[in-house]
Design an enzyme around this catalytic site. Structure first.
Site, PDB file in Angstrom:
ATOM      1  N   TYR A   1      -0.371   0.600   4.375  1.00 48.53           N
ATOM      2  CA  TYR A   1      -0.736   1.679   3.873  1.00 48.53           C
ATOM      3  C   TYR A   1      -1.229   1.140   2.305  1.00 48.53           C
ATOM      4  CZ  TYR A   1       0.616   6.414   2.120  1.00 48.53           C
ATOM      5  OH  TYR A   1       0.669   7.838   1.814  1.00 48.53           O
TER       6      TYR A   1
ATOM      7  N   HIS B   1      -5.706   6.383  -1.316  1.00 46.57           N
ATOM      8  CA  HIS B   1      -5.281   7.067  -0.145  1.00 46.57           C
ATOM      9  C   HIS B   1      -3.618   7.440  -0.385  1.00 46.57           C
ATOM     10  CE1 HIS B   1      -4.471   8.351   3.865  1.00 46.57           C
ATOM     11  NE2 HIS B   1      -3.441   7.576   4.033  1.00 46.57           N
TER      12      HIS B   1
ATOM     13  N   ARG C   1       3.746  15.474  -2.344  1.00 44.24           N
ATOM     14  CA  ARG C   1       4.760  15.392  -3.128  1.00 44.24           C
ATOM     15  C   ARG C   1       4.574  15.974  -4.578  1.00 44.24           C
ATOM     16  NH1 ARG C   1       5.220  10.923   0.161  1.00 44.24           N
ATOM     17  NH2 ARG C   1       3.940   9.965  -1.467  1.00 44.24           N
TER      18      ARG C   1
ATOM     19  N   GLU D   1      -9.815   2.482   8.943  1.00 46.57           N
ATOM     20  CA  GLU D   1      -8.866   1.520   8.663  1.00 46.57           C
ATOM     21  C   GLU D   1      -9.869  -0.124   9.147  1.00 46.57           C
ATOM     22  OE1 GLU D   1      -4.877   1.379   9.268  1.00 46.57           O
ATOM     23  OE2 GLU D   1      -4.734   3.747   9.397  1.00 46.57           O
TER      24      GLU D   1
ATOM     25  N   ASP E   1      -7.276   4.749  13.206  1.00 44.01           N
ATOM     26  CA  ASP E   1      -5.748   5.069  13.664  1.00 44.01           C
ATOM     27  C   ASP E   1      -5.607   6.692  13.604  1.00 44.01           C
ATOM     28  OD1 ASP E   1      -2.901   5.171  13.765  1.00 44.01           O
ATOM     29  OD2 ASP E   1      -2.730   4.813  11.701  1.00 44.01           O
TER      30      ASP E   1
ATOM     31  N   GLN F   1       3.009  14.753  12.609  1.00 46.18           N
ATOM     32  CA  GLN F   1       3.551  13.564  11.640  1.00 46.18           C
ATOM     33  C   GLN F   1       4.198  14.117  10.372  1.00 46.18           C
ATOM     34  OE1 GLN F   1       0.193  11.613   9.942  1.00 46.18           O
ATOM     35  NE2 GLN F   1       1.619  10.303   8.489  1.00 46.18           N
TER      36      GLN F   1
ATOM     37  N   LYS G   1       1.251   9.484  15.748  1.00 45.70           N
ATOM     38  CA  LYS G   1       0.564   8.071  15.490  1.00 45.70           C
ATOM     39  C   LYS G   1       0.175   7.538  16.789  1.00 45.70           C
ATOM     40  CE  LYS G   1      -0.132   7.886  10.973  1.00 45.70           C
ATOM     41  NZ  LYS G   1      -1.237   7.889  10.267  1.00 45.70           N
TER      42      LYS G   1
ATOM     43  N   THR H   1      -5.517   3.712   5.836  1.00 45.62           N
ATOM     44  CA  THR H   1      -6.691   4.455   5.420  1.00 45.62           C
ATOM     45  C   THR H   1      -7.298   3.909   4.100  1.00 45.62           C
ATOM     46  OG1 THR H   1      -5.578   6.214   6.477  1.00 45.62           O
ATOM     47  CG2 THR H   1      -7.544   6.767   5.083  1.00 45.62           C
TER      48      THR H   1
HETATM   49 MN    MN Z   1      -2.713   4.420   9.584  1.00 43.01          MN
END
Ligand code: MN
Length: 423
Positions: free
Chosen positions: A135, A140, A149, A208, A240, A247, A260, A356
């Site tokens: 990640y 991203h 958030r 990705e 991905d 999710q 995923k 990503t």
């Molecule tokens: Mn991913």
């Protein structure tokens, strides 16, 4: 850092303009066609060099390779020979393809060695033992943090101190061209009183890249950032696929799961780190300073242009994203060093995806989640179409290439069509 221009290499193979597969690239893949059983080849222009035929004809005799090493339905055994050997194999192929070299050019087996790429079916290049997804793009992670958030504190406190990742599912990684059925699952939107079950309504891609490990470690061993590239054979493009609604409901507290693992798609040609060497660039400045085991002596970032297209069924493809691998905050050496710092072992053929890859501009976001900003705005396509997420029948195509001083090294593409959910 290799700042000097590359020596010009000319080949007797006809290379179409803007081909990803130049004499400088020579990626490895596994192919078959109507007449040929699965075997290992190297891409050049519109051709595949059938390494198994080269081997039978004695072109690799000075390398003392194990018998039948190229008559394989995966690259694992070849990669496991080690970088010293695979580098020699690639250099030998490059040498045989040079304009001034007549060994293969004038050999009676030339026609048998050079296979038409158009007539070949590409297979999954490696048997993937374990798959990890990182990640590592700050853009991203910041975008996702803002959406889900706190816009003021978008990055979680750990993010700049370690490359966040999770263990994914290796069995559902498929080669480009393999269709994927829309996943079904549980979701509960904020306005829903209780969860519901059905086909995902927010199906997404993630742009990705992934690296493939080429050397094993034992349980308890660690790989330093300085050693990391010795353990990395090469890279592919990686989509991905992600079901955002599934999710969002399932991920607390253990992370990604069924949103995923229904499928990820990879490009079939593995581009070696040797081929990417001319495109090495300085990575982003990491502030605050990272812990010692994550510090790097040299740069491990690469300038690779990335593009995503959406092609609705029977319609034109539209480009929706232009990004670059060099945007990654955490590099491949840091990812591997972090992955093994606790003694976790790796095997030949493990796959580690970047996360990503988004840039800082709105057209460089590497997912529909970001491009449509959580589905709040439609992304325009050609022919009056628009998308917030991926619809049934859509094909998502990702392309990647590096270019410098007129030299191009590309990945080809990873494409996958979304089929309706299975009953
Ligand atoms: Mn991913």
């Amino acid at each position: 850092m290799s700042e000097s221009a590359l020596p010009t290499l000319n080949t007797w193979v006809e290379i179409p303009k803007n081909s990803d597969f130049t004499i400088y690239n020579l990626p490895f893949g596994v192919f078959k066609n109507k007449k040929l059983s699965p075997r290992i080849g190297v891409a050049i222009g519109d051709k595949i060099v059938d390494l198994s035929v080269l081997d039978q004809e004695g072109f690799f005799s000075s390398l003392f390779l194990p018998e039948g090493i190229f008559m394989n339905d995966s690259l694992n055994e070849l990669i496991a020979l080690g970088k010293a050997q695979t580098k020699k194999i690639r250099e030998r192929v490059q040498n045989l393809l040079l304009e001034e070299n007549e060994e293969l050019k004038n050999h009676s087996a030339r026609g048998k060695v050079m296979v038409n790429r158009k007539e070949a079916e590409m297979l999954l290049p490696v048997k993937i033992g374990d798959y990890t997804d990182f990640y590592s793009s700050i853009e991203h992670a910041t975008n996702v943090g803002k959406m889900f958030r706190d816009p003021e504190n978008a990055l979680l406190p750990n993010w700049k101190h370690l490359p966040v990742g999770y263990h994914g599912r290796a069995s559902s990684i498929v080669v480009s061209g393999t269709p994927i059925h829309r996943p079904k699952g549980q979701f509960k939107d904020p306005d829903m009183e209780k969860p519901a079950f059905g086909p995902s309504r927010r199906l997404d891609f993630e742009l990705e890249m992934a690296f493939i490990t080429g050397k094993q470690t034992k349980l308890g061993d660690t790989v330093s950032t300085g050693e990391a590239e010795e353990y990395i054979f090469g890279m592919v493009l990686f989509n991905d696929w992600s079901a955002r609604d599934i999710q969002a409901w399932e991920y607390v507290p253990l992370g990604p799961f069924l949103g995923k693992n229904f499928g990820s798609s990879i490009s079939p040609w593995v581009v070696t780190l040797e081929a990417l060497e001319p495109f090495r660039v300085e990575g982003p400045i990491q502030e605050p300073e990272v812990l010692d085991y994550l510090k790097c002596e040299k740069s491990h970032s690469f300038d690779i242009n990335l593009e995503v297209f959406i092609q609705p069924e029977g319609k034109k493809a539209s480009k929706v994203c232009t990004s670059n691998f060099k945007h990654m905050y955490w590099n491949i050496a840091q990812q591997l060093a972090h992955h093994t710092v606790n003694g976790c072992n790796i095997n030949v053929g493990d796959m580690m995806a970047s996360g990503t890859i988004s840039g800082s501009t709105e057209n460089s976001y590497g997912s529909m989640l970001e491009l449509s900003w959580k589905g709040s705005k439609a992304v325009p396509l050609e022919d009056g179409e628009e998308r917030k997420f991926i619809e049934d029948g859509d094909t998502v195509i990702m392309k990647g290439f590096a270019e410098k001083d007129g030299i191009r090294v590309g990945f080809g593409e990873v494409a996958g069509q979304i089929l309706p959910a299975k009953n």
